[in-house]
Design a protein around this motif. Structure first.
Motif, PDB file in Angstrom:
ATOM      1  N   PRO A  45       0.840  -1.384  -0.109  1.00 31.98           N
ATOM      2  CA  PRO A  45      -0.192   0.085  -0.117  1.00 31.98           C
ATOM      3  C   PRO A  45       0.912   1.136   0.076  1.00 31.98           C
ATOM      4  N   VAL A  46       0.347   2.382  -0.644  1.00 31.05           N
ATOM      5  CA  VAL A  46       0.892   3.550  -0.511  1.00 31.05           C
ATOM      6  C   VAL A  46       0.487   4.596   0.319  1.00 31.05           C
ATOM      7  N   GLY A  47      -0.556   4.285   1.213  1.00 28.80           N
ATOM      8  CA  GLY A  47      -0.926   5.013   2.211  1.00 28.80           C
ATOM      9  C   GLY A  47      -2.081   4.486   2.982  1.00 28.80           C
TER      10      GLY A  47
ATOM     11  N   VAL B 260      -4.558   1.789   0.999  1.00 28.44           N
ATOM     12  CA  VAL B 260      -4.588   2.626  -0.334  1.00 28.44           C
ATOM     13  C   VAL B 260      -3.564   2.111  -1.459  1.00 28.44           C
ATOM     14  N   PHE B 261      -3.957   1.399  -2.260  1.00 32.45           N
ATOM     15  CA  PHE B 261      -3.195   0.981  -3.370  1.00 32.45           C
ATOM     16  C   PHE B 261      -2.900   1.554  -4.479  1.00 32.45           C
ATOM     17  N   ASP B 262      -3.979   2.641  -4.861  1.00 35.09           N
ATOM     18  CA  ASP B 262      -3.843   3.418  -5.959  1.00 35.09           C
ATOM     19  C   ASP B 262      -4.526   4.711  -5.606  1.00 35.09           C
ATOM     20  N   PRO B 263      -3.941   5.887  -5.843  1.00 35.13           N
ATOM     21  CA  PRO B 263      -4.590   7.087  -5.261  1.00 35.13           C
ATOM     22  C   PRO B 263      -5.818   7.476  -6.239  1.00 35.13           C
ATOM     23  N   CYS B 264      -6.022   6.867  -7.464  1.00 34.84           N
ATOM     24  CA  CYS B 264      -6.888   7.096  -8.403  1.00 34.84           C
ATOM     25  C   CYS B 264      -8.449   6.418  -8.116  1.00 34.84           C
TER      26      CYS B 264
END
Length: 967
Positions: free
Chosen positions: A543-545, A589-593
């Motif tokens: 995850p990025v966040g 969150v794995f993708d901010p989109c």
């Protein structure tokens, strides 16, 4: 290369936080060129258990942007969950002595064992100073000796720990160890890979930190935990406990063992008393009639003296309290006690979720907060190749074409999985041809959800006769799982069995079956997707966040039920106008989109005895929609808290209606900006969606299948989540026809072309000198671009940068909610909204359906005309290039040749500068004459007859003071 390497891990629990990094180097040592070829980083969350791993090709990461390294590295990564190693002081003892039969060791007397153990301890103490001296002498040794020394001295150092044997220490050192297969090396007791000793406290790495509830208000509650009671009378009497504070009174369940272990939570703001009373009663019955219960005593507490606690504080230990009789003459024997724990906490308390709550209907499961996990979905691909050795049954229908011999049989293959049925095309069975086996080579794609259904049923049917030929079942546990397109799944032959007795074998079918782990099964629209990860765990990325949402409450909700039904303050029912939830949730969150969707519904299942409520035999009532909010994560600033109120708007047959507002607090936390920015450079969906894309029609059908499957799985939860809730959250009805949606999409298209139209109007204004300073400035810039063409692209990029910097001040400061104006809810009439809410098939009268059909035909005619105009323009271009009109194509070809010669001979600057040097057109005011117009007869034509005679034409000559006007 095909090599295997093993890396020890500290703990299986901490594997998710670990990262495996592999660097690839060139083994050429000659030359000064860099030997680094790239690296691969694999998150611990994608490790598979040994036996279920697959070959995955990872792209090599570059060390810098300007590196020319390219390539992929194929790896099989798995972990082995081994048993914990034996204790460090027992392992050397088993290594230093030969294995002895345990029976002989058990026959030794206990006294002899104790004596030998004491002697071994004395020898250990005598040897300790000698070992320290030898270690000090061996300190200045060389590096090679230091490397060899631990291997040689390991049995010597470990020998004193083995005190369970009776042999002296010198004999152990002389005895050579028996040759045995050595297990994988385990880390020593004082040297862990993580750098921590046994006495240190290991942090909980890899786990998401528990929510601190800092986005919502902490609501105080009074907690009363009643565990059990003891009384001097008979132990098998039915007793219960009662908790009373002010107007709140609640009882525990009636048991004979006096063991309840129940927790009660009272909303502190709703309390109207400062005294808490806990009493124990004995249930009395006079035959079948209930009699007055007997009180065994009570205990009272003052709210001012009750302690407070909040996590991470330890739970409050319960204590025994003596029950005091309520009357001077006690009716029960003395010695009645009750075990209680009373404290003041908040909704963060661990006991809050399972407690009886005064503000949400007690122990009703339909009013508790629950987290529903969507089932993990896979695509199952069935590739039907061909059949062999078929034995067709005789046709049962005498009227079929095959029974009369007029046509050969046509076969098709049907696959069925959990209510999903897909068929291949028809393939004729030609008996006279050398290749008589029907061949399809078609793919049937299904949606499978974990836990999988037991079997995939494959049926071969005779489409001509309308009867099945044979069937086979494929266990889903034996299906191959494919992660990429580098290799086809293994093919298999399925033996077909007939439906009738005695037809155990009717042929075989050649197929390929695999579970596609490289796809993400879309159960919602791609532009509002909440998750885009691949189905396989091995392809998941770290995850990025972390995204946190605090649902604080709602205001001004529209009543959905009659006011006579009541409802406690603060409950989640819609007829409570201002409910307060104060609940907080978090997602990785794995993708901010991705997009967060929050829906608000009216709970119709919480009342027992009503339709759909607990204890009711009536069919469940549907939860009514109140509103929905969507927030795109890419529009949020990282590590910032947004607290806003969003309008809840619902589209109803009477029109759009504002149902209230919901107050949310959101925060998007990102620990690494670099990893967040890297996601913008990668495609949103997994790689298989672009390498082997699914057809749009097939993908749409699979999406609706996945929606129905998710709704069916969540409806079997407890408490069940209604299918209408899942369908509304996933936008199941987004494909249905609606005049409102058509107008909204047309407005979106027009809005996208608005800037292009504005640019065209601006160019027209520059050409017509509507604003002379702007036109002059554009001419200067155009002259600079002609004289210095190398600055065209840098100037355009700099212009875009300056425009973006200028608009930075006017950027939106918060996340945007749902805009009703974009949906065109205020531009449609009641009849169009009623058509949108109509079901399939239509339930409206025939005259109304005919009227709507005529209106739809009119709209379709306009769209048809527009498409025809666009197609006509395209066909004109194709005709110009395809010699459809030889004269027009010849003229265009000559123009292309002349243009190439002119552009080659004359530089580009000359015509552009010539155009710039032309004088500006005069600005003539309205009503001012610039000359006189004279009509002159044209000369007669000297060529043959012409349908348009030139003698009938007129020449127009304009006399003016300017010589440039002549037509």
């Amino acid at each position: 290369m095909g090599r295997e390497a093993r890396v020890p891990s500290a703990r299986p629990e901490s594997m998710a936080a670990e990262t495996l990094e592999l660097n690839v180097y060139n083994d050429k040592k000659t030359g000064k060129r860099n030997t680094f070829l790239g690296k691969v980083k694999i998150s611990g969350t994608s490790f598979a258990k040994a036996g279920s791993e697959a070959l995955i090709y990872y792209p090599l990461e570059k060390r810098s942007v300007f590196s020319q390294v390219k390539g992929e590295l194929g790896l099989r990564v798995s972990y082995i969950d081994e048993a914990p190693p034996p204790a460090a002081d027992e392992a050397p003892a088993t290594e230093g002595k030969p294995e002895a039969p345990p029976v002989a060791e058990d026959k030794k007397p206990a006294a002899e064992k104790e004596k030998k153990s004491e002697e071994a301890k004395k020898t250990d103490e005598a040897k300790k100073p000698e070992e320290t001296k030898t270690d000090e002498k061996a300190a200045p040794a060389s590096k090679e000796e230091k490397k060899k020394q631990p291997e040689k001295t390991k049995p010597t150092e470990a020998a004193p720990a083995s005190t369970d044997t009776g042999k002296p220490k010198e004999d152990k050192q002389k005895a050579p160890p028996l040759p045995a297969p050595t297990p994988p090396a385990t880390p020593a007791k004082d040297s862990h890979p993580s750098g921590l000793s046994d006495l240190e406290i290991r942090p909980f790495v890899g786990e998401r930190p528990s929510s601190s509830y800092d986005l919502v208000d902490r609501v105080p509650y009074l907690f009363v935990r009643v565990l059990k009671a003891k009384h001097g009378g008979a132990e098998d009497r039915p007793v219960y406990a009662q908790v009373v504070i002010g107007s709140h009174s609640v009882r525990t369940r009636i048991v004979r063992s006096a063991d309840w272990d129940q927790v009660f939570a009272f909303h502190k703001e709703s309390l109207n008393s400062t005294a808490l009373e806990v009493s124990v009663h004995e249930e009395k019955k006079d035959g079948d009639k209930p009699a007055e219960d007997v009180s065994l005593g009570s205990v009272c507490f003052d709210l001012q003296e009750i302690p407070k606690r909040s996590p991470p504080d330890s739970p409050l230990a319960p204590q025994w309290y003596t029950l005091e009789a309520s009357t001077p003459e006690p009716t029960a024997a003395p010695g009645n006690d009750v075990m209680l724990a009373v404290w003041v906490g908040t909704q963060v308390d661990e006991a809050f979720q399972e407690a009886w709550q005064s503000d949400s209907g007690g122990l009703n499961v339909h009013t508790r907060s629950k987290a529903y996990l969507s089932p993990k979905l896979w695509y199952l691909r069935l590739t039907v190749i061909q059949t062999q050795d078929l034995h067709l049954p005789p046709p049962t229908d005498t009227k079929s074409p095959r029974a009369g011999g007029s046509a050969g049989p046509e076969l098709l293959v049907k696959g069925q999985l959990c209510g999903q049925v897909f068929r291949t095309g028809r393939a004729p069975l030609v008996t006279s041809s050398s290749s008589a086996n029907p061949t399809w080579n078609e793919d049937l794609v299904f949606v499978a959800a974990e836990p999988f259904e037991p079997f995939l049923t494959v049926v071969l049917e005779d489409a001509t006769a309308g009867q099945p030929v044979g069937h086979a079942k494929v266990p889903l546990s034996s299906i191959h799982r494919r992660l990429d397109d580098r290799a086809e799944p293994p093919a298999r032959w399925l033996n077909l069995a007939g439906d009738e007795e005695g037809r155990l074998y009717v042929g075989r079918l050649h197929v390929r079956v695999c579970l596609e782990g490289g796809y993400h099964v879309l159960d919602e629209a791609a532009h509002v997707a909440s998750d885009v990860r691949a189905a396989s765990k091995q392809l998941s990325k770290p995850p990025v966040g972390l995204f946190e949402v605090g649902v604080r409450g709602a205001t001004n909700l529209v009543p959905m039920k009659p006011a006579t039904q009541g409802g406690a303050s603060g409950s989640t029912d819609a007829y409570v106008f201002n409910p307060r939830w104060n609940e907080q949730y978090a997602w990785d969150v794995f993708d901010p989109c991705t997009v967060l969707t929050i829906g608000v519904f009216d709970n119709s299942r919480f009342r027992p005895g009503e339709a759909g409520g607990s204890g009711s035999s009536k069919p469940p009532a549907k939860d009514a929609r109140i509103g929905k909010v969507r927030i795109r994560l890419s529009t949020l600033d990282t590590n910032r808290v947004y607290v806003n109120s969003y309008a809840l708007t619902a589209v109803q047959p009477a029109g759009a209606k504002k149902m209230g507002e919901i107050e949310l607090a959101i925060r998007f936390s990102c620990p690494s900006w670099l990893s967040l920015l890297q996601t913008y450079g990668s495609p949103m969906l997994p790689r298989m969606h672009y390498v082997r894309p699914l057809a749009p029609a097939q993908q749409d059908a699979l999406r609706h299948t996945a929606m129905r499957l998710v709704a069916a799985r969540l409806s079997r939860s407890e408490p069940p989540l209604g299918p209408e809730v899942v369908h509304h959250m996933l936008d199941t009805d987004a494909h249905t026809w609606s005049v409102r949606r058509s107008r909204a999409n047309w407005a979106r298209v027009v809005g996208g072309l608005t800037r292009a139209a504005a640019a065209a109007r601006w160019v027209h204004g520059v050409r017509t000198w509507s604003h002379p300073p702007t036109t002059a400035l554009v001419h200067v810039l155009l002259a600079a671009a002609v004289l210095c063409p190398q600055v065209i692209l840098p100037t355009a990029a700099l212009y875009l940068f300056l425009v973006l910097v200028w608009r930075y001040r006017a950027r939106p400061r918060g996340p945007a909610g749902m805009d009703p104006r974009l949906s065109q809810v205020d531009a449609v009439g009641p009849d169009e909204l009623d058509e949108e809410f109509d079901v399939f098939p239509s339930s409206r009268p025939a005259d109304l359906v005919r009227l709507r059909y005529d209106r739809l035909r009119a709209l379709a005619g306009r769209a048809q005309t527009l498409l025809g105009d666009v197609a006509a323009q395209g066909e004109r271009v194709e005709a110009l290039l395809g010699w459809r009109d030889p004269r027009a194509t010849g003229i265009f070809a000559a123009f292309c040749v002349l243009s190439s010669m002119v552009l080659y001979a004359v530089p580009f600057r000359a015509p552009a500068v010539r155009r710039l040097l032309l004088p500006a057109p005069p600005k003539v005011p309205r009503g001012h004459a610039v000359g006189r117009v004279q009509l002159l007869p044209a000369p007669a034509a000297t060529v043959g007859p012409d349908p348009l005679r030139r003698s009938d034409k007129k020449r127009i000559r304009i006399h003016s003071s300017h010589p440039m006007i002549c037509l």
